[in-house]
Design a protein around this motif. Sequence first.
Motif, PDB file in Angstrom:
ATOM      1  N   ARG A  62     -28.218 -12.468  43.997  1.00  0.00           N
ATOM      2  CA  ARG A  62     -28.851 -12.651  45.305  1.00  0.00           C
ATOM      3  C   ARG A  62     -29.344 -14.081  45.422  1.00  0.00           C
ATOM      4  O   ARG A  62     -29.966 -14.606  44.504  1.00  0.00           O
ATOM      5  N   TYR A  63     -29.052 -14.697  46.564  1.00  0.00           N
ATOM      6  CA  TYR A  63     -29.511 -16.070  46.771  1.00  0.00           C
ATOM      7  C   TYR A  63     -29.616 -16.395  48.250  1.00  0.00           C
ATOM      8  O   TYR A  63     -28.994 -15.758  49.081  1.00  0.00           O
ATOM      9  N   VAL A  64     -30.439 -17.405  48.535  1.00  0.00           N
ATOM     10  CA  VAL A  64     -30.625 -17.933  49.883  1.00  0.00           C
ATOM     11  C   VAL A  64     -30.549 -19.451  49.770  1.00  0.00           C
ATOM     12  O   VAL A  64     -31.199 -20.042  48.911  1.00  0.00           O
ATOM     13  N   ILE A  65     -29.755 -20.068  50.629  1.00  0.00           N
ATOM     14  CA  ILE A  65     -29.621 -21.521  50.641  1.00  0.00           C
ATOM     15  C   ILE A  65     -30.273 -22.077  51.901  1.00  0.00           C
ATOM     16  O   ILE A  65     -30.002 -21.596  53.001  1.00  0.00           O
ATOM     17  N   VAL A  66     -31.110 -23.074  51.734  1.00  0.00           N
ATOM     18  CA  VAL A  66     -31.684 -23.804  52.859  1.00  0.00           C
ATOM     19  C   VAL A  66     -30.900 -25.108  52.920  1.00  0.00           C
ATOM     20  O   VAL A  66     -31.057 -25.978  52.067  1.00  0.00           O
ATOM     21  N   SER A  67     -30.004 -25.194  53.883  1.00  0.00           N
ATOM     22  CA  SER A  67     -29.048 -26.295  53.970  1.00  0.00           C
ATOM     23  C   SER A  67     -29.721 -27.656  53.878  1.00  0.00           C
ATOM     24  O   SER A  67     -30.670 -27.947  54.591  1.00  0.00           O
ATOM     25  N   GLY A  68     -29.186 -28.475  52.966  1.00  0.00           N
ATOM     26  CA  GLY A  68     -29.674 -29.834  52.815  1.00  0.00           C
ATOM     27  C   GLY A  68     -30.958 -29.975  52.026  1.00  0.00           C
ATOM     28  O   GLY A  68     -31.434 -31.080  51.808  1.00  0.00           O
ATOM     29  N   ARG A  69     -31.547 -28.847  51.554  1.00  0.00           N
ATOM     30  CA  ARG A  69     -32.843 -28.945  50.908  1.00  0.00           C
ATOM     31  C   ARG A  69     -32.945 -28.249  49.564  1.00  0.00           C
ATOM     32  O   ARG A  69     -33.396 -28.829  48.596  1.00  0.00           O
ATOM     33  N   SER A  70     -32.559 -26.955  49.518  1.00  0.00           N
ATOM     34  CA  SER A  70     -32.764 -26.211  48.278  1.00  0.00           C
ATOM     35  C   SER A  70     -32.060 -24.863  48.324  1.00  0.00           C
ATOM     36  O   SER A  70     -31.486 -24.478  49.334  1.00  0.00           O
ATOM     37  N   GLY A  71     -32.143 -24.155  47.205  1.00  0.00           N
ATOM     38  CA  GLY A  71     -31.599 -22.809  47.118  1.00  0.00           C
ATOM     39  C   GLY A  71     -32.485 -21.957  46.229  1.00  0.00           C
ATOM     40  O   GLY A  71     -33.031 -22.437  45.235  1.00  0.00           O
ATOM     41  N   TYR A  72     -32.639 -20.690  46.602  1.00  0.00           N
ATOM     42  CA  TYR A  72     -33.416 -19.727  45.826  1.00  0.00           C
ATOM     43  C   TYR A  72     -32.448 -18.690  45.276  1.00  0.00           C
ATOM     44  O   TYR A  72     -31.673 -18.097  46.026  1.00  0.00           O
ATOM     45  N   PHE A  73     -32.475 -18.459  43.969  1.00  0.00           N
ATOM     46  CA  PHE A  73     -31.577 -17.525  43.307  1.00  0.00           C
ATOM     47  C   PHE A  73     -32.410 -16.498  42.559  1.00  0.00           C
ATOM     48  O   PHE A  73     -33.368 -16.852  41.867  1.00  0.00           O
ATOM     49  N   GLU A  74     -32.050 -15.233  42.698  1.00  0.00           N
ATOM     50  CA  GLU A  74     -32.799 -14.145  42.083  1.00  0.00           C
ATOM     51  C   GLU A  74     -31.946 -13.466  41.017  1.00  0.00           C
ATOM     52  O   GLU A  74     -30.730 -13.388  41.152  1.00  0.00           O
ATOM     53  N   ASN A  75     -32.578 -12.952  39.986  1.00  0.00           N
ATOM     54  CA  ASN A  75     -31.923 -12.238  38.880  1.00  0.00           C
ATOM     55  C   ASN A  75     -31.064 -13.142  38.000  1.00  0.00           C
ATOM     56  O   ASN A  75     -30.060 -12.703  37.444  1.00  0.00           O
ATOM     57  N   VAL A  76     -31.451 -14.404  37.864  1.00  0.00           N
ATOM     58  CA  VAL A  76     -30.720 -15.351  37.013  1.00  0.00           C
ATOM     59  C   VAL A  76     -31.035 -15.029  35.553  1.00  0.00           C
ATOM     60  O   VAL A  76     -32.190 -14.954  35.158  1.00  0.00           O
ATOM     61  N   LYS A  77     -29.978 -14.839  34.761  1.00  0.00           N
ATOM     62  CA  LYS A  77     -30.147 -14.554  33.328  1.00  0.00           C
ATOM     63  C   LYS A  77     -30.204 -15.846  32.515  1.00  0.00           C
ATOM     64  O   LYS A  77     -30.917 -15.931  31.527  1.00  0.00           O
ATOM     65  N   ALA A  78     -29.411 -16.858  32.918  1.00  0.00           N
ATOM     66  CA  ALA A  78     -29.391 -18.126  32.181  1.00  0.00           C
ATOM     67  C   ALA A  78     -28.756 -19.212  33.035  1.00  0.00           C
ATOM     68  O   ALA A  78     -28.001 -18.921  33.960  1.00  0.00           O
TER      69      ALA A  78
END
Length: 87
Positions: A23-39
Motif C-alpha cells: 500500500r502506498y500514496v504518492i504526493v507528486s513532486g514531493r514524497s511518497g508514503y509506503f505501508e507494510n515495508v519489510k526492508a
Amino acid sequence: MRLFEEIAGKIDPYGDLAFGGIRYVIVSGRSGYFENVKAIGALSSESAELFFRGGTLRVEGEKIAVMKYGGGDLVLSGNILKVEKIG
C-alpha cells in the motif's frame, strides 16, 4: 496509518486496492508514503527498491531520500516519477 485508510476507503470502498499487502500514496513532486515495508533493498538519489510480504516495488525519481522508516511505515522524499511492481 489512519490517513491511508481514509484515502483508500474513498477510492476503493470494497477494499481491493491493497493487493498483497503493498500500500502506498504518492504526493507528486514531493514524497511518497509506503505501508507494510519489510526492508529497503537498494537506495540511491534516483531509485529505491522496497520489499513487502506481497512482492517488491521499484521507486524511481529525483533526489529520493528516506525521511522516516519504522514499524513498516516508510516515507520517501523527492520527486517520485515512477512506482513499479517488480516481484
